[in-house]
Design a protein around this motif. Structure first.
Motif, PDB file in Angstrom:
ATOM      1  N   ALA A 230       0.838  -1.196   0.000  1.00 46.09           N
ATOM      2  CA  ALA A 230       0.000   0.000   0.000  1.00 46.09           C
ATOM      3  C   ALA A 230       0.873   1.247   0.000  1.00 46.09           C
ATOM      4  O   ALA A 230       1.975   1.254   0.551  1.00 46.09           O
ATOM      5  CB  ALA A 230      -0.915  -0.002   1.223  1.00 46.09           C
TER       6      ALA A 230
ATOM      7  N   VAL B 259      -2.419   4.761  -3.561  1.00 49.93           N
ATOM      8  CA  VAL B 259      -2.810   3.370  -3.821  1.00 49.93           C
ATOM      9  C   VAL B 259      -2.982   2.686  -2.462  1.00 49.93           C
ATOM     10  O   VAL B 259      -2.181   1.848  -2.040  1.00 49.93           O
ATOM     11  CB  VAL B 259      -1.752   2.658  -4.687  1.00 49.93           C
TER      12      VAL B 259
ATOM     13  N   SER C 125      -4.199   0.222  -0.774  1.00 45.00           N
ATOM     14  CA  SER C 125      -4.735  -1.131  -0.928  1.00 45.00           C
ATOM     15  C   SER C 125      -5.069  -1.803   0.395  1.00 45.00           C
ATOM     16  O   SER C 125      -5.757  -2.828   0.400  1.00 45.00           O
ATOM     17  CB  SER C 125      -3.746  -2.001  -1.711  1.00 45.00           C
ATOM     18  N   GLU C 126      -4.606  -1.237   1.517  1.00 47.66           N
ATOM     19  CA  GLU C 126      -4.933  -1.800   2.821  1.00 47.66           C
ATOM     20  C   GLU C 126      -6.217  -1.213   3.399  1.00 47.66           C
ATOM     21  O   GLU C 126      -6.696  -1.673   4.440  1.00 47.66           O
ATOM     22  CB  GLU C 126      -3.773  -1.559   3.804  1.00 47.66           C
TER      23      GLU C 126
ATOM     24  N   VAL D  32     -11.216  -0.787   0.022  1.00 51.24           N
ATOM     25  CA  VAL D  32     -10.477  -1.343  -1.116  1.00 51.24           C
ATOM     26  C   VAL D  32     -10.373  -2.852  -0.991  1.00 51.24           C
ATOM     27  O   VAL D  32     -10.577  -3.591  -1.964  1.00 51.24           O
ATOM     28  CB  VAL D  32      -9.082  -0.704  -1.221  1.00 51.24           C
ATOM     29  N   ARG D  33     -10.068  -3.337   0.191  1.00 50.80           N
ATOM     30  CA  ARG D  33      -9.927  -4.777   0.399  1.00 50.80           C
ATOM     31  C   ARG D  33     -11.255  -5.489   0.139  1.00 50.80           C
ATOM     32  O   ARG D  33     -11.287  -6.560  -0.477  1.00 50.80           O
ATOM     33  CB  ARG D  33      -9.416  -5.066   1.806  1.00 50.80           C
TER      34      ARG D  33
ATOM     35  N   SER E 109     -11.921  -5.461  -3.659  1.00 47.99           N
ATOM     36  CA  SER E 109     -11.055  -6.436  -4.316  1.00 47.99           C
ATOM     37  C   SER E 109     -11.540  -7.858  -4.050  1.00 47.99           C
ATOM     38  O   SER E 109     -11.617  -8.692  -4.965  1.00 47.99           O
ATOM     39  CB  SER E 109      -9.616  -6.265  -3.828  1.00 47.99           C
TER      40      SER E 109
ATOM     41  N   ALA F 165      -4.811  -0.406  -6.805  1.00 43.13           N
ATOM     42  CA  ALA F 165      -5.000  -0.754  -5.393  1.00 43.13           C
ATOM     43  C   ALA F 165      -5.744  -2.072  -5.249  1.00 43.13           C
ATOM     44  O   ALA F 165      -5.401  -2.902  -4.390  1.00 43.13           O
ATOM     45  CB  ALA F 165      -5.754   0.366  -4.685  1.00 43.13           C
ATOM     46  N   ALA F 166      -6.780  -2.281  -6.062  1.00 48.51           N
ATOM     47  CA  ALA F 166      -7.542  -3.527  -5.990  1.00 48.51           C
ATOM     48  C   ALA F 166      -6.676  -4.721  -6.372  1.00 48.51           C
ATOM     49  O   ALA F 166      -6.778  -5.803  -5.763  1.00 48.51           O
ATOM     50  CB  ALA F 166      -8.764  -3.441  -6.896  1.00 48.51           C
TER      51      ALA F 166
ATOM     52  N   ARG G 203      -3.347  -4.898  -6.008  1.00 51.31           N
ATOM     53  CA  ARG G 203      -2.424  -5.132  -4.897  1.00 51.31           C
ATOM     54  C   ARG G 203      -3.126  -5.830  -3.737  1.00 51.31           C
ATOM     55  O   ARG G 203      -2.546  -6.718  -3.094  1.00 51.31           O
ATOM     56  CB  ARG G 203      -1.813  -3.810  -4.426  1.00 51.31           C
ATOM     57  N   ALA G 204      -4.358  -5.446  -3.454  1.00 48.93           N
ATOM     58  CA  ALA G 204      -5.113  -6.083  -2.380  1.00 48.93           C
ATOM     59  C   ALA G 204      -5.338  -7.560  -2.674  1.00 48.93           C
ATOM     60  O   ALA G 204      -5.498  -8.363  -1.747  1.00 48.93           O
ATOM     61  CB  ALA G 204      -6.442  -5.364  -2.174  1.00 48.93           C
TER      62      ALA G 204
END
Length: 297
Positions: A85, A89, A91-92, A96-97, A100, A160-161, A163-164
């Motif tokens: 993250a 971005v 992602s955490e 977002v999590r 995703s 971000a999605a 990476r999650a």
């Protein structure tokens, strides 16, 4: 870290940021590059592989190119910064999590990335009138909260999605001539060049793939554009022409690819090229202007 290529005849180097641009400019059109039989593979912003070089003859070093790391043999991929993250971005973030988790459907990374692409492309309206270039406004979680975005923020959400979901992803930018516009936008910007057009880069099956989730399918239908598809096997950037053969998108300059939004450079460019544009667009309705635009003769 993942293995990309292994050969005793390969030359792998990590360039310092200063050297990378010089390296590309010197090598891509160089007769020595062709004579040496080298093929260039870019797989992250600072790494290159020269495959099967027959000769190097000290030319890289004589050109003043400084290599921060040099490896012979097995090549490893650096994804540092493309999985964790970061400021925009995020992602955490719980939103977002959850997004995703609900949309990354598939049996492998490619299928999950493709599913996320369509969830971002069509699940969030493209709106270039409501642009917030603050850190908070560009965060992936902000797009989820608002339900709309523009090319840069929707690309951030897709990264971000990914990476999650455990898929390395980053952001890329280009200057484009965009013919999907409105009269208000043309008059306000005083140009049809869009600086810092955003897309996502996704690491899939040993390659960085470009994906551009900006224009939702409803908008494409209204402007008679081909909706941009993504299969995870090839780059997905805009078609140069629309469904009736009229010019749609021209890529003028690729600015580079990053782990996060290069916010300072972006704001400086917008202030220089589009002075006062954000204030002038306040309160304007993009959807209403689109309806007017498609009715123009």
């Amino acid at each position: 870290m993942g293995s990309l290529y292994s050969s005793n005849s390969s030359f792998f180097c990590r360039l310092s940021p200063h050297s990378r641009q010089f390296f590309l400019l010197q090598l891509l059109d160089s007769w020595r590059f062709n004579k040496a039989g080298m093929r260039l593979i870019l797989f992250s912003p600072y790494y290159v592989v020269l495959v099967n070089p027959k000769i190097l003859d000290g030319w890289l070093f004589s050109c003043g190119i400084w290599l921060s790391e040099v490896f012979l043999g097995e090549v490893k991929v650096s994804i540092d910064g493309y999985l964790e993250a970061s400021t925009c971005v995020d992602s955490e973030h719980p939103l977002v999590r959850r997004f995703s988790r609900e949309n990354a459907i598939g049996g492998n990374d490619r299928e999950r990335a493709v599913a996320l692409y369509y969830a971002v492309r069509d699940g969030f309206l493209y709106d270039p009138y409501r642009i917030d270039v603050s850190e908070a406004g560009l965060r992936a979680s902000s797009v989820l909260e608002k339900g709309y975005g523009w090319c840069v923020s929707k690309a951030v959400l897709l990264a971000a999605a990914c990476r999650a979901a455990g898929i390395p992803a980053g952001l890329g930018y280009a200057d484009v001539r965009n013919h999907l516009s409105t009269e208000r936008l043309r008059n306000t910007l005083k140009t049809d060049v869009f600086f810092f057009h955003g897309y996502t880069i996704i690491w899939l099956e040993g390659q960085w793939r470009k994906a551009t989730p900006a224009f939702n399918i409803e908008l494409c239908d209204k402007f008679s554009l081909h909706p941009l598809e993504f299969d995870g096997l090839s780059d997905s950037i805009y078609h140069p022409f629309d469904k009736v053969g009229q010019r749609h998108m021209e890529y003028l300059n690729f600015r580079g690819e990053y782990p996060d939004v290069p916010l300072v450079e972006m704001i400086e460019t917008f202030n220089r090229e589009y002075p006062g544009v954000f204030e002038a667009m306040e309160g304007a309705d993009f959807s209403a202007d689109v309806e007017k635009e498609i009715q123009r003769p």
